[in-house]
Design an enzyme around this catalytic site. Structure first.
Site, PDB file in Angstrom:
ATOM      1  N   HIS A  18       0.845  -1.199   0.000  1.00 36.97           N
ATOM      2  CA  HIS A  18       0.000   0.000   0.000  1.00 36.97           C
ATOM      3  C   HIS A  18       0.887   1.260   0.000  1.00 36.97           C
ATOM      4  O   HIS A  18       0.630   2.204  -0.735  1.00 36.97           O
ATOM      5  CB  HIS A  18      -0.891   0.054   1.252  1.00 36.97           C
ATOM      6  CG  HIS A  18      -1.929  -1.021   1.323  1.00 36.97           C
ATOM      7  ND1 HIS A  18      -2.101  -1.819   2.435  1.00 36.97           N
ATOM      8  CD2 HIS A  18      -2.877  -1.429   0.438  1.00 36.97           C
ATOM      9  CE1 HIS A  18      -3.101  -2.659   2.230  1.00 36.97           C
ATOM     10  NE2 HIS A  18      -3.589  -2.454   1.036  1.00 36.97           N
ATOM     11  N   LYS A  42     -16.977  -6.546   4.822  1.00 33.92           N
ATOM     12  CA  LYS A  42     -15.827  -7.357   5.252  1.00 33.92           C
ATOM     13  C   LYS A  42     -15.636  -7.353   6.756  1.00 33.92           C
ATOM     14  O   LYS A  42     -15.714  -6.303   7.394  1.00 33.92           O
ATOM     15  CB  LYS A  42     -14.548  -6.796   4.628  1.00 33.92           C
ATOM     16  CG  LYS A  42     -14.363  -7.189   3.197  1.00 33.92           C
ATOM     17  CD  LYS A  42     -12.971  -6.810   2.737  1.00 33.92           C
ATOM     18  CE  LYS A  42     -12.840  -6.990   1.237  1.00 33.92           C
ATOM     19  NZ  LYS A  42     -11.606  -6.429   0.705  1.00 33.92           N
ATOM     20  N   ARG A  91      -1.848  -5.714  -9.052  1.00 40.35           N
ATOM     21  CA  ARG A  91      -0.696  -6.591  -8.872  1.00 40.35           C
ATOM     22  C   ARG A  91      -0.604  -7.651  -9.953  1.00 40.35           C
ATOM     23  O   ARG A  91       0.389  -7.807 -10.614  1.00 40.35           O
ATOM     24  CB  ARG A  91      -0.760  -7.274  -7.500  1.00 40.35           C
ATOM     25  CG  ARG A  91      -0.464  -6.337  -6.372  1.00 40.35           C
ATOM     26  CD  ARG A  91      -1.026  -6.838  -5.082  1.00 40.35           C
ATOM     27  NE  ARG A  91      -2.481  -6.785  -5.109  1.00 40.35           N
ATOM     28  CZ  ARG A  91      -3.268  -7.087  -4.092  1.00 40.35           C
ATOM     29  NH1 ARG A  91      -2.737  -7.502  -2.978  1.00 40.35           N
ATOM     30  NH2 ARG A  91      -4.568  -6.980  -4.189  1.00 40.35           N
ATOM     31  N   SER A 129      -2.911  -7.933   2.533  1.00 43.17           N
ATOM     32  CA  SER A 129      -3.130  -7.877   3.977  1.00 43.17           C
ATOM     33  C   SER A 129      -3.508  -9.239   4.543  1.00 43.17           C
ATOM     34  O   SER A 129      -3.149  -9.573   5.676  1.00 43.17           O
ATOM     35  CB  SER A 129      -4.229  -6.862   4.307  1.00 43.17           C
ATOM     36  OG  SER A 129      -3.849  -5.580   3.887  1.00 43.17           O
TER      37      SER A 129
HETATM   38  P1  ADP Z   1      -9.845  -3.580  -0.784  1.00 44.82           P
HETATM   39  O1  ADP Z   1     -10.680  -4.282   0.230  1.00 44.82           O
HETATM   40  O2  ADP Z   1     -10.478  -2.360  -1.341  1.00 44.82           O
HETATM   41  O3  ADP Z   1      -9.246  -4.456  -1.854  1.00 44.82           O
HETATM   42  P2  ADP Z   1      -7.158  -3.454   0.287  1.00 44.82           P
HETATM   43  O4  ADP Z   1      -6.721  -2.755   1.514  1.00 44.82           O
HETATM   44  O5  ADP Z   1      -7.003  -4.921   0.239  1.00 44.82           O
HETATM   45  O6  ADP Z   1      -8.660  -3.000   0.093  1.00 44.82           O
HETATM   46  O7  ADP Z   1      -6.440  -2.833  -0.972  1.00 44.82           O
HETATM   47  C1  ADP Z   1      -6.559  -1.492  -1.311  1.00 44.82           C
HETATM   48  C2  ADP Z   1      -5.903  -1.250  -2.659  1.00 44.82           C
HETATM   49  O8  ADP Z   1      -4.509  -1.519  -2.562  1.00 44.82           O
HETATM   50  C3  ADP Z   1      -6.410  -2.136  -3.783  1.00 44.82           C
HETATM   51  O9  ADP Z   1      -6.381  -1.380  -4.988  1.00 44.82           O
HETATM   52  C4  ADP Z   1      -5.402  -3.239  -3.852  1.00 44.82           C
HETATM   53  O10 ADP Z   1      -5.334  -3.789  -5.148  1.00 44.82           O
HETATM   54  C5  ADP Z   1      -4.140  -2.473  -3.535  1.00 44.82           C
HETATM   55  N1  ADP Z   1      -3.083  -3.307  -2.968  1.00 44.82           N
HETATM   56  C6  ADP Z   1      -3.150  -4.150  -1.921  1.00 44.82           C
HETATM   57  N2  ADP Z   1      -1.960  -4.760  -1.702  1.00 44.82           N
HETATM   58  C7  ADP Z   1      -1.123  -4.279  -2.659  1.00 44.82           C
HETATM   59  C8  ADP Z   1       0.237  -4.542  -2.999  1.00 44.82           C
HETATM   60  N3  ADP Z   1       0.973  -5.432  -2.354  1.00 44.82           N
HETATM   61  N4  ADP Z   1       0.741  -3.865  -4.030  1.00 44.82           N
HETATM   62  C9  ADP Z   1      -0.014  -3.001  -4.726  1.00 44.82           C
HETATM   63  N5  ADP Z   1      -1.289  -2.716  -4.483  1.00 44.82           N
HETATM   64  C10 ADP Z   1      -1.850  -3.345  -3.454  1.00 44.82           C
END
Ligand code: ADP
Length: 167
Positions: A18, A42, A91, A129
């Site tokens: 992130h 969620k 990703r 995460s």
């Molecule tokens: P959501 O529930 O909206 O997917 P996340 O917190 O899992 O929320 O992710 C928020 C954003 O960050 C999403 O666009 C996700 O694709 C991106 N993201 C999560 N992990 C990574 C990572 N390792 N590298 C790049 N982008 C990421």
């Protein structure tokens, strides 16, 4: 005109993946609002206050980034904030279908706000995460390679608490 982007997510918890995306967005836009989704369907490990605190403390080095809680539709929130774009991290191909669907739906609701996809450094390609939560559950120190130190500490504390209460 100053350009603001909204970067929405659950951030349960915030990871270096992130942070990589936020750093890139902060170089492109004048302001980046990290929109922490609350009330989503969620179930999360960290409460919204904890996720907010961890994100805020991890982002202190960025002068043009702030964290806000968002309880409604992201695209509406983005409009209220005067944002020109929604940033999402992409990703792998596996992210694509869901992201495309969401971007198209958002565009239908508010055509002026574009979704912009940014790719993280390849070292974060397999990071999310939920993998971090899983590693923390088993007390793996490897999490320290993928999350800020305060997040790793918070994860370990959470797991100790859970272990104590389960026993
Ligand atoms: P959501 O529930 O909206 O997917 P996340 O917190 O899992 O929320 O992710 C928020 C954003 O960050 C999403 O666009 C996700 O694709 C991106 N993201 C999560 N992990 C990574 C990572 N390792 N590298 C790049 N982008 C990421």
């Amino acid at each position: 005109m100053e350009r603001t982007a909204v970067y929405p997510g659950t951030f349960d918890p915030i990871t270096n993946g992130h942070l990589d995306i936020i750093e890139r967005a902060a170089q492109i836009f004048d302001w980046v609002i990290v929109a922490l989704a609350v009330n989503s369907a969620k179930k999360t490990l960290f409460t919204e206050q904890e996720r907010f605190a961890l994100a805020t403390q991890s982002l202190g080095q960025f002068a043009n980034v702030r964290v806000m809680l968002c309880s409604g539709l992201i695209v509406e929130f983005a409009r209220q904030q005067g944002a020109v774009a929604i940033v999402r991290g992409l990703r792998a191909v596996s992210d694509f279908e869901y992201e495309l669907q969401m971007a198209l739906m958002n565009k239908k609701m508010i055509p002026e706000i574009n979704t912009m996809f940014l790719m993280p450094h390849e070292r974060y390609t397999y990071l999310n995460s939920s993998i971090i939560r899983e590693l923390a559950r088993y007390g793996s120190p490897t999490i320290r390679d993928f999350v800020p130190a305060i997040v790793a500490d918070a994860l370990m504390k959470k797991e100790e608490f859970r272990a104590r209460n389960a026993g």
